[in-house]
Design a protein around this motif. Structure first.
Motif, PDB file in Angstrom:
ATOM      1  N   PHE A 270       0.818  -1.208   0.000  1.00 19.46           N
ATOM      2  CA  PHE A 270       0.000   0.000   0.000  1.00 19.46           C
ATOM      3  C   PHE A 270       0.854   1.262   0.000  1.00 19.46           C
ATOM      4  CE2 PHE A 270      -1.660   3.561   2.459  1.00 19.46           C
ATOM      5  CZ  PHE A 270      -2.668   3.973   1.593  1.00 19.46           C
ATOM      6  N   ILE A 271       1.795   1.367   0.930  1.00 19.32           N
ATOM      7  CA  ILE A 271       2.541   2.632   1.055  1.00 19.32           C
ATOM      8  C   ILE A 271       3.424   2.858  -0.163  1.00 19.32           C
ATOM      9  CG2 ILE A 271       4.483   1.683   2.379  1.00 19.32           C
ATOM     10  CD1 ILE A 271       2.733   5.132   2.818  1.00 19.32           C
ATOM     11  N   GLN A 272       3.964   1.804  -0.755  1.00 19.00           N
ATOM     12  CA  GLN A 272       4.761   1.974  -1.972  1.00 19.00           C
ATOM     13  C   GLN A 272       3.881   2.443  -3.133  1.00 19.00           C
ATOM     14  OE1 GLN A 272       6.704  -1.865  -2.437  1.00 19.00           O
ATOM     15  NE2 GLN A 272       8.589  -1.101  -1.502  1.00 19.00           N
ATOM     16  N   SER A 273       2.728   1.799  -3.283  1.00 19.95           N
ATOM     17  CA  SER A 273       1.807   2.182  -4.351  1.00 19.95           C
ATOM     18  C   SER A 273       1.293   3.612  -4.147  1.00 19.95           C
ATOM     19  CB  SER A 273       0.634   1.207  -4.397  1.00 19.95           C
ATOM     20  OG  SER A 273      -0.355   1.624  -5.303  1.00 19.95           O
ATOM     21  N   ALA A 274       0.960   3.950  -2.910  1.00 20.41           N
ATOM     22  CA  ALA A 274       0.428   5.283  -2.614  1.00 20.41           C
ATOM     23  C   ALA A 274       1.462   6.364  -2.914  1.00 20.41           C
ATOM     24  CB  ALA A 274      -0.008   5.353  -1.153  1.00 20.41           C
ATOM     25  N   LEU A 275       2.719   6.118  -2.551  1.00 19.97           N
ATOM     26  CA  LEU A 275       3.763   7.113  -2.806  1.00 19.97           C
ATOM     27  C   LEU A 275       3.999   7.278  -4.307  1.00 19.97           C
ATOM     28  CD1 LEU A 275       5.788   9.096  -1.658  1.00 19.97           C
ATOM     29  CD2 LEU A 275       7.446   7.227  -1.486  1.00 19.97           C
TER      30      LEU A 275
ATOM     31  N   SER B 157      -3.543  13.488  -5.558  1.00 20.16           N
ATOM     32  CA  SER B 157      -3.649  13.981  -4.179  1.00 20.16           C
ATOM     33  C   SER B 157      -3.981  12.821  -3.242  1.00 20.16           C
ATOM     34  CB  SER B 157      -4.757  15.034  -4.096  1.00 20.16           C
ATOM     35  OG  SER B 157      -6.028  14.420  -4.320  1.00 20.16           O
ATOM     36  N   ILE B 158      -3.879  13.068  -1.944  1.00 24.72           N
ATOM     37  CA  ILE B 158      -4.257  12.038  -0.976  1.00 24.72           C
ATOM     38  C   ILE B 158      -5.731  11.694  -1.134  1.00 24.72           C
ATOM     39  CG2 ILE B 158      -4.526  11.493   1.476  1.00 24.72           C
ATOM     40  CD1 ILE B 158      -2.047  13.060   2.064  1.00 24.72           C
ATOM     41  N   ASP B 159      -6.540  12.687  -1.397  1.00 18.72           N
ATOM     42  CA  ASP B 159      -7.974  12.434  -1.625  1.00 18.72           C
ATOM     43  C   ASP B 159      -8.175  11.504  -2.821  1.00 18.72           C
ATOM     44  OD1 ASP B 159     -10.663  13.386  -0.597  1.00 18.72           O
ATOM     45  OD2 ASP B 159     -10.897  13.749  -2.752  1.00 18.72           O
ATOM     46  N   ASP B 160      -7.408  11.725  -3.892  1.00 18.20           N
ATOM     47  CA  ASP B 160      -7.502  10.860  -5.075  1.00 18.20           C
ATOM     48  C   ASP B 160      -7.102   9.425  -4.746  1.00 18.20           C
ATOM     49  OD1 ASP B 160      -8.222  12.997  -6.711  1.00 18.20           O
ATOM     50  OD2 ASP B 160      -6.127  13.480  -7.179  1.00 18.20           O
ATOM     51  N   ILE B 161      -6.188   9.264  -3.804  1.00 20.29           N
ATOM     52  CA  ILE B 161      -5.689   7.938  -3.444  1.00 20.29           C
ATOM     53  C   ILE B 161      -6.645   7.215  -2.508  1.00 20.29           C
ATOM     54  CG2 ILE B 161      -3.824   6.708  -2.244  1.00 20.29           C
ATOM     55  CD1 ILE B 161      -1.960   9.034  -3.174  1.00 20.29           C
ATOM     56  N   ILE B 162      -7.182   7.931  -1.535  1.00 21.64           N
ATOM     57  CA  ILE B 162      -7.976   7.305  -0.469  1.00 21.64           C
ATOM     58  C   ILE B 162      -9.428   7.084  -0.872  1.00 21.64           C
ATOM     59  CG2 ILE B 162      -8.789   7.524   1.915  1.00 21.64           C
ATOM     60  CD1 ILE B 162      -5.783   7.001   1.598  1.00 21.64           C
ATOM     61  N   GLN B 163     -10.031   8.027  -1.583  1.00 25.76           N
ATOM     62  CA  GLN B 163     -11.469   7.927  -1.849  1.00 25.76           C
ATOM     63  C   GLN B 163     -11.868   6.692  -2.648  1.00 25.76           C
ATOM     64  OE1 GLN B 163     -14.007   9.489  -0.399  1.00 25.76           O
ATOM     65  NE2 GLN B 163     -12.311  10.260   0.854  1.00 25.76           N
TER      66      GLN B 163
ATOM     67  N   LYS C  16     -14.715   4.106  -1.278  1.00 28.17           N
ATOM     68  CA  LYS C  16     -15.910   3.767  -2.053  1.00 28.17           C
ATOM     69  C   LYS C  16     -16.034   2.259  -2.256  1.00 28.17           C
ATOM     70  CE  LYS C  16     -16.188   8.164  -4.527  1.00 28.17           C
ATOM     71  NZ  LYS C  16     -16.025   8.860  -5.839  1.00 28.17           N
ATOM     72  N   ALA C  17     -14.901   1.593  -2.334  1.00 27.60           N
ATOM     73  CA  ALA C  17     -14.920   0.136  -2.525  1.00 27.60           C
ATOM     74  C   ALA C  17     -15.266  -0.617  -1.247  1.00 27.60           C
ATOM     75  CB  ALA C  17     -13.560  -0.332  -3.041  1.00 27.60           C
ATOM     76  N   HIS C  18     -15.281   0.089  -0.099  1.00 26.54           N
ATOM     77  CA  HIS C  18     -15.568  -0.563   1.189  1.00 26.54           C
ATOM     78  C   HIS C  18     -16.662   0.188   1.955  1.00 26.54           C
ATOM     79  CE1 HIS C  18     -11.459  -2.030   0.219  1.00 26.54           C
ATOM     80  NE2 HIS C  18     -11.899  -3.139   0.771  1.00 26.54           N
ATOM     81  N   ARG C  19     -17.727   0.517   1.234  1.00 28.10           N
ATOM     82  CA  ARG C  19     -18.923   1.136   1.837  1.00 28.10           C
ATOM     83  C   ARG C  19     -18.602   2.418   2.600  1.00 28.10           C
ATOM     84  NH1 ARG C  19     -22.145  -4.202   4.226  1.00 28.10           N
ATOM     85  NH2 ARG C  19     -22.224  -5.352   2.245  1.00 28.10           N
ATOM     86  N   GLY C  20     -17.733   3.210   2.031  1.00 25.57           N
ATOM     87  CA  GLY C  20     -17.451   4.518   2.610  1.00 25.57           C
ATOM     88  C   GLY C  20     -16.353   4.545   3.655  1.00 25.57           C
ATOM     89  N   LYS C  21     -15.760   3.407   3.944  1.00 26.21           N
ATOM     90  CA  LYS C  21     -14.685   3.368   4.935  1.00 26.21           C
ATOM     91  C   LYS C  21     -13.383   2.951   4.259  1.00 26.21           C
ATOM     92  CE  LYS C  21     -17.559   2.375   8.982  1.00 26.21           C
ATOM     93  NZ  LYS C  21     -17.761   1.469  10.147  1.00 26.21           N
ATOM     94  N   PRO C  22     -12.313   3.709   4.484  1.00 28.86           N
ATOM     95  CA  PRO C  22     -11.037   3.373   3.849  1.00 28.86           C
ATOM     96  C   PRO C  22     -10.362   2.198   4.546  1.00 28.86           C
ATOM     97  CG  PRO C  22     -10.754   5.293   5.235  1.00 28.86           C
ATOM     98  CD  PRO C  22     -12.218   4.945   5.284  1.00 28.86           C
TER      99      PRO C  22
END
Length: 278
Positions: A128-133, A141-147, A151-157
């Motif tokens: 995760f952290i390698q892919s996110a970086l 943005s972080i929003d682009d990464i997390i949202q 959305k894939a887990h019913r609104g919870k990251p």
């Protein structure tokens, strides 16, 4: 007739018949014992601590004393003598029924090999952290990464390395952050971004980083890959499991979580007479 593929397999098997080859090391009678090019008697025993040797055997690299000390501290963080924890629970049951301490501890270590908890979660944490970086460096943005994850887990990251199922925060982080600083390690790209993600999650979801996220980011900054991390922590719960085994071993036999028949919620076929022998 064998296909070319099968011929190659047979040849590879024949090359190893009655012969054990090792690129790791071994014992040479009259000469010494070796691991990854180091003489264990001359270079390691009494000169390098156990964790430097453990990491050498797990990765093929002899790391610095500071990094070995850091990993030793993480081992202490991840092995608690609490019989309620999944792997320790098994150790406690083993002690209560009087199996051997080796069997009980080994079974507890096996329980640690799970995708939901334990050492195997480092694989996902590092991914995760390698892919996110990489995504951040590509302009997201972080929003682009997390949202998309939320959305894939019913609104919870749902992210390995963040949040905990039974508690808020992680008391181990404060201790490890102090130790990291005392050993002279400075946060680098992966860990700095892991903190940025934590701030985003705290603001939007009231969830922070856990010890897995911290280890994963730190290891990436130290050049330790996912498979090496998994290998280093193969037996990380060992001491806690043994502690719980010893506690129940010293108590009356089978007194760890005993059950009455009435404690069992039986949902099978109703009681019925046993047929008489014909």
């Amino acid at each position: 007739m064998l296909s070319k593929t099968n011929t190659g397999v047979v040849k590879a098997l024949d090359n190893n018949r009655n012969c054990i080859r090792s690129g790791t090391g071994g014992w040479r009678p009259g000469e010494g014992v070796f691991s990854h090019g180091y003489s264990m008697m001359d270079d390691l025993v009494g000169k390098k601590n156990y964790f430097k040797t453990l990491i050498l055997n797990a990765t093929g690299r002899l790391v610095s004393k500071d990094l070995a000390d850091w990993i030793e501290a993480i081992y202490c963080c991840l092995s608690w003598p609490d019989p309620r924890i999944w792997c320790n629970h098994i150790g406690a049951l083993a002690g209560s029924c009087r199996t051997s301490v080796v069997a009980g501890t080994t079974l507890g270590i096996l329980a640690n090999d799970s995708k939901a908890y334990g050492s195997r979660t480092l694989l996902d944490g590092i991914d995760f952290i390698q892919s996110a970086l990489l995504k951040k460096n590509s302009g997201l943005s972080i929003d682009d990464i997390i949202q998309p994850i939320a959305k894939a887990h019913r609104g919870k990251p749902k992210i390995t390395g963040y949040a905990r199922p039974l508690a808020k925060g992680d008391e181990r982080l404060v201790t490890m952050e102090k130790l990291t600083n005392n050993l002279g390690f400075k946060p680098e790209d992966h860990l700095l971004f892991a903190y940025e993600i934590e701030q985003y999650l705290l603001k939007h979801y009231d969830e922070g980083m856990n010890i897995n996220g911290y280890i994963s980011a730190f290891f990436c900054d130290q050049g330790i890959n996912r498979q090496e991390a998994y290998q280093i922590f193969a037996a990380m719960v060992m001491s806690g499991v043994t502690a719980c085994y010893i506690e129940t071993y010293n108590k009356p036999v089978n007194t760890f979580l005993p059950l009455r028949c009435s404690d069992i919620d039986y949902t099978g076929p109703p009681k019925r007479p046993v047929p008489k022998n014909q």
